[in-house]
Design a protein around this motif. Structure first.
Motif, short mmCIF file in Angstrom:
data_model
loop_
_atom_site.label_atom_id
_atom_site.label_comp_id
_atom_site.label_asym_id
_atom_site.label_seq_id
_atom_site.Cartn_x
_atom_site.Cartn_y
_atom_site.Cartn_z
N LYS A 6 -13.02 -8.76 -0.01
CA LYS A 6 -12.49 -7.42 0.26
C LYS A 6 -12.27 -7.27 1.76
O LYS A 6 -13.11 -7.66 2.56
CB LYS A 6 -13.46 -6.35 -0.24
CG LYS A 6 -13.05 -4.92 0.07
CD LYS A 6 -14.12 -3.93 -0.42
CE LYS A 6 -13.77 -2.49 -0.05
NZ LYS A 6 -14.80 -1.54 -0.53
N GLY B 217 -6.60 1.87 0.63
CA GLY B 217 -6.01 0.95 1.59
C GLY B 217 -6.77 -0.35 1.78
O GLY B 217 -6.39 -1.18 2.62
N ASN B 218 -7.84 -0.55 1.01
CA ASN B 218 -8.55 -1.83 1.06
C ASN B 218 -7.71 -2.92 0.41
O ASN B 218 -6.93 -2.66 -0.51
CB ASN B 218 -9.89 -1.73 0.34
CG ASN B 218 -10.80 -0.69 0.96
OD1 ASN B 218 -11.16 -0.77 2.12
ND2 ASN B 218 -11.17 0.32 0.17
N VAL B 219 -7.89 -4.15 0.87
CA VAL B 219 -7.16 -5.29 0.32
C VAL B 219 -8.17 -6.22 -0.34
O VAL B 219 -9.22 -6.52 0.22
CB VAL B 219 -6.41 -6.04 1.44
CG1 VAL B 219 -5.68 -7.26 0.87
CG2 VAL B 219 -5.42 -5.11 2.14
N TYR B 220 -7.83 -6.68 -1.54
CA TYR B 220 -8.67 -7.61 -2.28
C TYR B 220 -7.97 -8.95 -2.36
O TYR B 220 -6.75 -9.02 -2.57
CB TYR B 220 -8.98 -7.06 -3.67
CG TYR B 220 -9.73 -5.76 -3.61
CD1 TYR B 220 -11.12 -5.74 -3.63
CD2 TYR B 220 -9.06 -4.54 -3.48
CE1 TYR B 220 -11.83 -4.54 -3.53
CE2 TYR B 220 -9.75 -3.34 -3.38
CZ TYR B 220 -11.13 -3.35 -3.41
OH TYR B 220 -11.82 -2.17 -3.29
N TYR C 280 1.16 -6.88 2.21
CA TYR C 280 0.10 -7.83 2.54
C TYR C 280 0.41 -9.16 1.88
O TYR C 280 0.87 -9.20 0.73
CB TYR C 280 -1.25 -7.28 2.08
CG TYR C 280 -1.59 -5.97 2.74
CD1 TYR C 280 -2.25 -5.95 3.97
CD2 TYR C 280 -1.19 -4.76 2.17
CE1 TYR C 280 -2.51 -4.74 4.60
CE2 TYR C 280 -1.46 -3.56 2.80
CZ TYR C 280 -2.11 -3.56 4.02
OH TYR C 280 -2.36 -2.37 4.66
N THR D 55 -9.65 -1.35 5.84
CA THR D 55 -8.54 -1.02 6.72
C THR D 55 -8.83 -1.40 8.18
O THR D 55 -7.90 -1.55 8.97
CB THR D 55 -8.22 0.48 6.63
OG1 THR D 55 -9.41 1.24 6.91
CG2 THR D 55 -7.71 0.85 5.25
N THR E 245 -4.23 -4.20 -3.53
CA THR E 245 -4.72 -3.08 -2.72
C THR E 245 -5.26 -1.99 -3.64
O THR E 245 -4.96 -1.94 -4.83
CB THR E 245 -3.61 -2.48 -1.84
OG1 THR E 245 -2.55 -2.00 -2.68
CG2 THR E 245 -3.06 -3.52 -0.88
N ASP E 246 -6.08 -1.09 -3.05
CA ASP E 246 -6.52 0.08 -3.79
C ASP E 246 -6.00 1.34 -3.11
O ASP E 246 -5.32 1.26 -2.07
CB ASP E 246 -8.04 0.10 -3.96
CG ASP E 246 -8.81 0.23 -2.65
OD1 ASP E 246 -8.19 0.62 -1.62
OD2 ASP E 246 -10.03 -0.05 -2.65
N LYS F 97 -0.23 -8.99 7.44
CA LYS F 97 0.24 -7.64 7.16
C LYS F 97 1.63 -7.48 7.75
O LYS F 97 1.88 -7.88 8.89
CB LYS F 97 -0.72 -6.62 7.79
CG LYS F 97 -0.28 -5.16 7.62
CD LYS F 97 -1.29 -4.22 8.29
CE LYS F 97 -0.85 -2.77 8.18
NZ LYS F 97 -1.83 -1.85 8.81
N ASP G 44 0.84 -1.20 0.00
CA ASP G 44 0.00 0.00 0.00
C ASP G 44 0.87 1.24 0.00
O ASP G 44 2.11 1.15 0.03
CB ASP G 44 -1.00 -0.02 1.17
CG ASP G 44 -0.34 0.07 2.53
OD1 ASP G 44 0.87 0.45 2.63
OD2 ASP G 44 -1.02 -0.22 3.54
#
Length: 259
Positions: free
Chosen positions: A148, A134-137, A82, A151, A130-131, A93, A76
């Motif tokens: 999804k 800060g979201n993780v896919y 991640y 944070t 990530t986007d 993380k 990120d």
């Protein structure tokens, strides 16, 4: 003609390769003391997190942490890493200083539950992305779902019914995947999936609408537009700032580009 310099260079390359092979062999067999020290003997290589002494699911700093078949990684904007810790069925993380924690899932317990942190369950996750927020896919591979993680560690299923089947286009959990591996995001909030078992590249909109970006579904190799193209077990996927998608077309031994 082979000169002395050529022979010396060959010996140098062989010697270096032999040293690397020996160090890797020692690590794999459990021999030799400090694995962080072993890694430090190879120029440019250093241990960031985890320990070559064996698998595990321990959170901690650097070599004190343990993983079990880590697969995909992503970063990120803050420098966190991640990890899809596949055989532990969790998403980990790692801070820039190498401190490892479990972001979501419960190590050693597979499942398909949405929830927060350790209440969520994954099954053999492979790819992560990530986007900008800060979201993780996660490509939750053995669950045939795309998940999804916010944070705050809240896990939801954004697409995938959970049943391995042909890649039908639909919204959210009405869509289907088959052994999805890689995931990537773009600046518009779309998520791209290497739907490996279906030989397709899928696109998920921010509203969870799933369509096929490229691929006929039949395994093979053909450069063409959209669903006229063919892939064979694609796995890795990435995007660039212009919106192009790059695919590791694994069983074709190719790198493909989708405009």
């Amino acid at each position: 003609m082979i000169t002395k310099n050529t022979l010396f260079r060959r010996f140098e390359l062989i010697s270096y390769s032999a040293i690397v092979a020996l160090l890797i062999g020692l690590a794999a067999c459990g021999g030799g003391g400090d694995r962080a020290g072993i890694a430090g003997l190879i120029p440019g290589l250093s241990l960031f997190a985890g320990n070559m002494d064996g698998v595990g699911n321990v959170d901690g700093a650097g070599a004190a942490a343990r993983f079990n078949y880590p697969a995909g990684t992503a970063t990120d904007s803050a420098g966190n890493v991640y990890v899809a810790d596949r055989s532990n069925h969790v998403i980990r993380k790692i801070t820039p200083s190498g401190v490892v924690s479990t972001l979501a899932g419960l190590a050693g317990y597979s499942g398909s539950a949405d929830g927060t942190g350790s209440d969520a369950r994954f099954n053999g996750p492979f790819g992560v992305a990530t986007d900008s927020a800060g979201n993780v896919y996660v490509a939750d591979t053995s669950n045939n779902k795309i998940r999804k993680i916010t944070t705050a560690g809240v896990v939801t299923t954004i697409a995938g019914s959970g049943e391995a089947s042909s890649g039908n286009s639909a919204t959210g959990t009405l869509a289907s995947f088959n052994n999805p591996h890689g995931v990537a995001t773009d600046s518009a909030g779309n998520v791209y999936v290497a739907d490996s078992g279906n030989n397709l590249i899928r696109e998920i909109t921010p509203a969870s609408g799933v369509t096929t970006l490229a691929g006929s579904g039949a395994p093979g190799y053909l450069d063409a537009t959209g669903t006229s193209a063919s892939f064979k077990s694609p796995s890795g996927i990435a995007t660039d700032s212009a919106g192009n998608v790059y695919v590791a077309d694994t069983d074709n031994h190719l790198i493909r580009s989708i405009s």
